[in-house]
Design an enzyme around this catalytic site. Sequence first.
Site, PDB file in Angstrom:
ATOM      1  N   CYS A 109      13.541 -36.256  37.429  1.00 38.70           N
ATOM      2  CA  CYS A 109      12.409 -35.327  37.542  1.00 38.70           C
ATOM      3  C   CYS A 109      12.157 -34.977  39.011  1.00 38.70           C
ATOM      4  O   CYS A 109      11.807 -35.848  39.811  1.00 38.70           O
ATOM      5  CB  CYS A 109      11.159 -35.942  36.911  1.00 38.70           C
ATOM      6  SG  CYS A 109       9.653 -34.988  37.198  1.00 38.70           S
ATOM      7  N   CYS A 450      10.902 -16.340  16.938  1.00 38.07           N
ATOM      8  CA  CYS A 450      10.469 -16.857  15.627  1.00 38.07           C
ATOM      9  C   CYS A 450      11.663 -16.932  14.676  1.00 38.07           C
ATOM     10  O   CYS A 450      12.289 -15.906  14.367  1.00 38.07           O
ATOM     11  CB  CYS A 450       9.372 -15.950  15.071  1.00 38.07           C
ATOM     12  SG  CYS A 450       9.048 -16.179  13.322  1.00 38.07           S
ATOM     13  N   CYS A 453      11.152 -15.196  11.207  1.00 35.31           N
ATOM     14  CA  CYS A 453      10.881 -13.748  11.252  1.00 35.31           C
ATOM     15  C   CYS A 453      12.056 -12.932  10.732  1.00 35.31           C
ATOM     16  O   CYS A 453      11.874 -11.827  10.212  1.00 35.31           O
ATOM     17  CB  CYS A 453      10.539 -13.319  12.686  1.00 35.31           C
ATOM     18  SG  CYS A 453       8.883 -13.833  13.235  1.00 35.31           S
TER      19      CYS A 453
END
Length: 538
Positions: A109, A450, A453
């Site tokens: 990190c 999505c 979708c």
Amino acid sequence: MYTPKPSSRFVLFTLILLLLLSFLAPSISSELDLDDEDGDDMEGLEELIALDEDEDLQQKPEGAHHEKQSEAEFVSKAQRIVLELNNDNTKRAIDGNEYVLVLGYTPWCARSAELMPKFAEAATALKELGSPILMAKIDAERYPKVASTLEIKGFPTLLLFVNGTSQPYTGGFSAEELVIWARKKTGVPIMRISSDAEARQFLKKHSMFVVGLFERFEGSDYDEFAKAAEMDSEIQFVETNNAEIAKHLFPDFKPTSVFLGLVKSEPEKYTEYEGSFSTDGILQFLDDNKFPLTTVLTELNAARVYSNTNKLQVLIIAEPDDFKKLVEPLQDIARKFKSKIMFIFVDIREENLAKPFLSMVGLEESKDSVVVSFNYSSSLKYLLESDTTPTSIEDFCSGLVSGTVSPYYKSQPIPDNKNMSILTVVGKTFDELILNSPENILLEIYTPWCITCETTNKQMEKLAKHFKGLDNLIFARIDASLNEHPKLQVDDYPTLFFYLADEKTNPIPLPTKSSTKELAALINKNLKEHNREIRDEL
């Protein structure tokens, strides 16, 4: 002369090496203490610190001036003061100390790597101040179960344990801010300065602080000052009963029996408090003045900036060279709106910082300066749609405060819908094609990311083909990731809205998990109920 650029592989190797060195050194030094089966972790830590101090004394002859430690020596010693937690010592460390500030990190990190030296520096400063707090760190990748038990989920994470119970860290991320927050949480909200020598030493270590002058450290004014010091967790409070010391700390000080001022390392360095001594008044004064006139957004201060939601925020997202041309006039503008607006500079080259804001106004690919404002209380955003000049920025801010600037809703360019069986709606055409249309409309609201979708998209194609020729029914779709409208508030995708010709304010939601046949039946049902022409089921 041409200078060859280092290859990407060389740069990557160098970064990895630096990260390894920064994480390896503290972990090795910690393991020297923690792997001793017969030794106690806390005792080992104290012994190591004592050994460092003895070595420092032995290496310097009596009477000799102390040479300044190199940065590497300082960081190495500071990191050894931070206890490395593991599977065996974590519970004992947290249960055995009243205060423990834990840093959860991972070696990969980048933000953890940036914070760790500051954390170590803060640990050194707190030790020198005699703070009872134990500073500790945990490698969440190496000890995932321990990190999970401590409820460390993101990186870096800072948690303060008080008698074994955790609370989130809410301060800044410089060494100074870590020290101030830790001291306030461990019962030292105010520092008392009694001499010029103490004042000089204090000024070397603190760039931002509140100074209070009182003849006696008692009475109603002092009590309000003390309460404010306890409630604030970001700024160091200092007190004195000596006017000369107050002037040393706050050169703009004018002799008076009671005084309070804020000192910052900014162009507006000294700000005197002119209100009555009340806790709320003092805290509001700090809230209005604690940030610079223009704050430069960084990874480390982002959380602190985002949490300051009681003001409008105006962001200038630009190249540093372009921003430099605005700095001086922007300082004057910021002074005018100091209690109403927070001004923030975002380097447009820093994608992690700039892109989230640019995407909110549909300008992700912009290379030009962008000025945008966010009102967190109303969840509205505003965009300066003229050239970025000092005059346009000031007019924009005046309009924000007076409420004459219209909210901004992003929109794609207006498309050509000629001969299309399904109309493409954008933010700019939502009124014309949906709200002001005299027809019944089935609107598909989707986003590119999505997954489900796609199924609804195919169903819309079939339905549009089936109902083709029905004059009073229109099929349309809108990409909600790139288009907005105040009358289109959707949180779930895909969504199907059926807008009746004579009732556009309350669209009927149709279930997206229905089959194409079921959707056709629902369309016919709604048309029939309003005495319109219908089409047989599929």
